[in-house]
Design an enzyme around this catalytic site. Structure first.
Site, PDB file in Angstrom:
ATOM      1  CG  PHE A 138     -27.460 -18.064  44.392  1.00 39.31           C
ATOM      2  CD1 PHE A 138     -28.064 -16.926  44.900  1.00 39.31           C
ATOM      3  CD2 PHE A 138     -26.991 -18.025  43.083  1.00 39.31           C
ATOM      4  CE1 PHE A 138     -28.205 -15.773  44.142  1.00 39.31           C
ATOM      5  CE2 PHE A 138     -27.130 -16.877  42.311  1.00 39.31           C
ATOM      6  CZ  PHE A 138     -27.729 -15.744  42.846  1.00 39.31           C
ATOM      7  CG  ASP A 223     -27.318 -24.751  40.209  1.00 41.99           C
ATOM      8  OD1 ASP A 223     -26.262 -24.663  39.559  1.00 41.99           O
ATOM      9  OD2 ASP A 223     -27.966 -23.756  40.583  1.00 41.99           O
ATOM     10  CE  LYS A 252     -21.007 -18.801  39.717  1.00 40.44           C
ATOM     11  NZ  LYS A 252     -20.648 -17.398  39.827  1.00 40.44           N
TER      12      LYS A 252
END
Ligand code: PLP
Length: 396
Positions: A138, A223, A252
């Site tokens: 993702f 990532d 995040k």
């Protein structure tokens, strides 16, 4: 307004992009949040791995308030003092030499993809532009990052997708080696797959990926949007391996809830971005940077990372005990406080049951319960969470 009225207005005025649970969260402190009816919840989702220092952390809130009163936004055509300070902190504590700031994980990955392409145009053989990513990965929801995401369910309905991405199974080095053909410029991978079901690759996998990148001369993009900022017990998850990436993305937890993303790279690669190559109005603005500096300061003191490692081991042990009691629990996996519980049944009812009983968690891939609590949780918090899970599972 009552909760019912709020939810009715939400359905009336907000686009239907989430299947939302029927509560309205209005307040948080540490590992707890409260809804609009005053009910208290233990938050083991933390905004999906965002609020690493807990809700309403006073250092971060104070830093944001001080900065808001001083200077909230100026253009990146000027130097921005807190941006310089956060860049220095990230660079001094990672493999990287330079940082680029943006506002989300997808934007950080978009920047990484653009930098890899630009570097390839300037330094690799002509025709190298493809990026190999992993199945079940993702990387975000913009057109490029949803194409980088190796899950068709996120891509359906948005074609034609941008060209230049290919996918191999996560953990399969032979497949990766075959996929890195002479039109590839980079490999992009999560250290632990988050949305893909909290999947931890076998020991040595990332080292194998690095080796393939080195042998073929392509870039390695990590990532770390979900795994970064202490989530797995080290500041960045790659630190638990022998690997250093060429490019890394963060978002995040970098702002503990304030929207901020970053793309870091070595000097050799970062120098392919020159004035005009890439930009964002809000990226690196003083307010977001103040939040990031505060988060970095707290994490670098060490206590939070130490707690994450200790609580990660304790929580995992408690989840393993639960596994012995319920045969629909297939596997517990993860690292630090990024833990997943794979079930042989769908997880939605358990998520809902936990919420009704005062515990917030979520479920990825339909059957993997995900636990990403604030890194400051205590043994008592874990005991309470496991007790609620146990009660809910007993009724399944
Ligand atoms: N990359 C990873 C590994 C993620 O987990 C996410 C979000 O879940 C993203 C990228 C996208 O981040 P954002 O939602 O901030 O765009």
């Amino acid at each position: 307004m009552t909760t019912k009225e709020l939810i009715s207005d939400a359905n009336k005025y907000i686009m239907n992009t989430y299947s939302r649970l029927p509560i309205v969260l209005v307040k948080g402190k540490g590992a707890h949040v409260w809804d609009s009816d005053g009910k208290k919840y233990l938050d083991f989702l933390a905004g999906i791995a965002v609020c690493c220092l807990g809700h309403a952390n006073s250092s971060v809130s104070d830093a944001i308030c001080r900065q808001a009163a001083e200077l909230m936004h100026v253009s990146n055509i000027y130097h921005i003092e807190p941006q310089i300070r956060l860049a220095a902190l990230l660079v001094q504590n990672s493999f990287a030499d330079k940082a680029f700031f943006c506002n989300s994980g997808a934007e950080a990955n978009e920047a990484a993809i653009k930098l890899a392409r630009k570097y390839a145009h300037e330094h690799m053989d002509a025709g190298r532009y493809r990026i190999v990513t992993m199945k079940d990965s993702f990387h975000g929801r913009t057109l490029a990052t949803v194409t980088a995401t190796g899950q068709e369910k996120f891509q359906n309905g948005f074609d034609p997708l941008p060209e230049g991405f290919g996918y191999v199974p996560f953990g399969d080095l032979d497949a990766l080696e075959r996929a890195v053909a002479d039109d590839v410029c980079a490999v992009m991978v999560e250290v632990i797959q988050g949305e893909g079901g909290v999947r931890v690759p076998a020991d040595g996998y990332l080292e194998g990926v690095r080796k393939i990148c080195d042998t073929t001369g392509v870039l390695l993009i990590l990532d770390e949007v979900q795994t970064g900022m202490g989530r797995t017990g080290t500041l960045f998850a790659y630190e638990a391996t022998d690997v250093k990436p060429d490019i890394m993305t963060l978002a995040k937890a970098l702002g503990n809830g304030f929207p901020v993303g970053a793309m870091l790279a070595t000097d050799a690669i970062a120098s392919s971005f020159t004035p005009g190559s890439h930009a964002t109005t809000f990226g690196g603005n003083p307010l977001a940077m103040a939040a990031g500096i505060s988060v970095m300061g707290e994490l670098l003191q060490g206590g939070v990372l130490d707690n994450c490692r200790k609580m990660g081991v304790y929580f995992r042990g408690q989840l393993d005990e639960l596994k012995k009691r319920y045969d629909f629990i297939k596997e517990i996996r993860g690292r630090g406080l990024m833990l997943g519980m794979e079930l042989s049944i769908e997880g939605a009812d358990i998520v809902r049951g936990c919420m009704d009983n005062g515990l917030l968690i979520n479920c990825t891939c339909d059957n993997v319960l995900r636990f990403v609590p604030p890194l400051i949780i205590t043994e008592e918090d874990i005991d309470q969470a496991v007790h609620i899970l146990d009660e809910v599972m007993r009724d399944v």
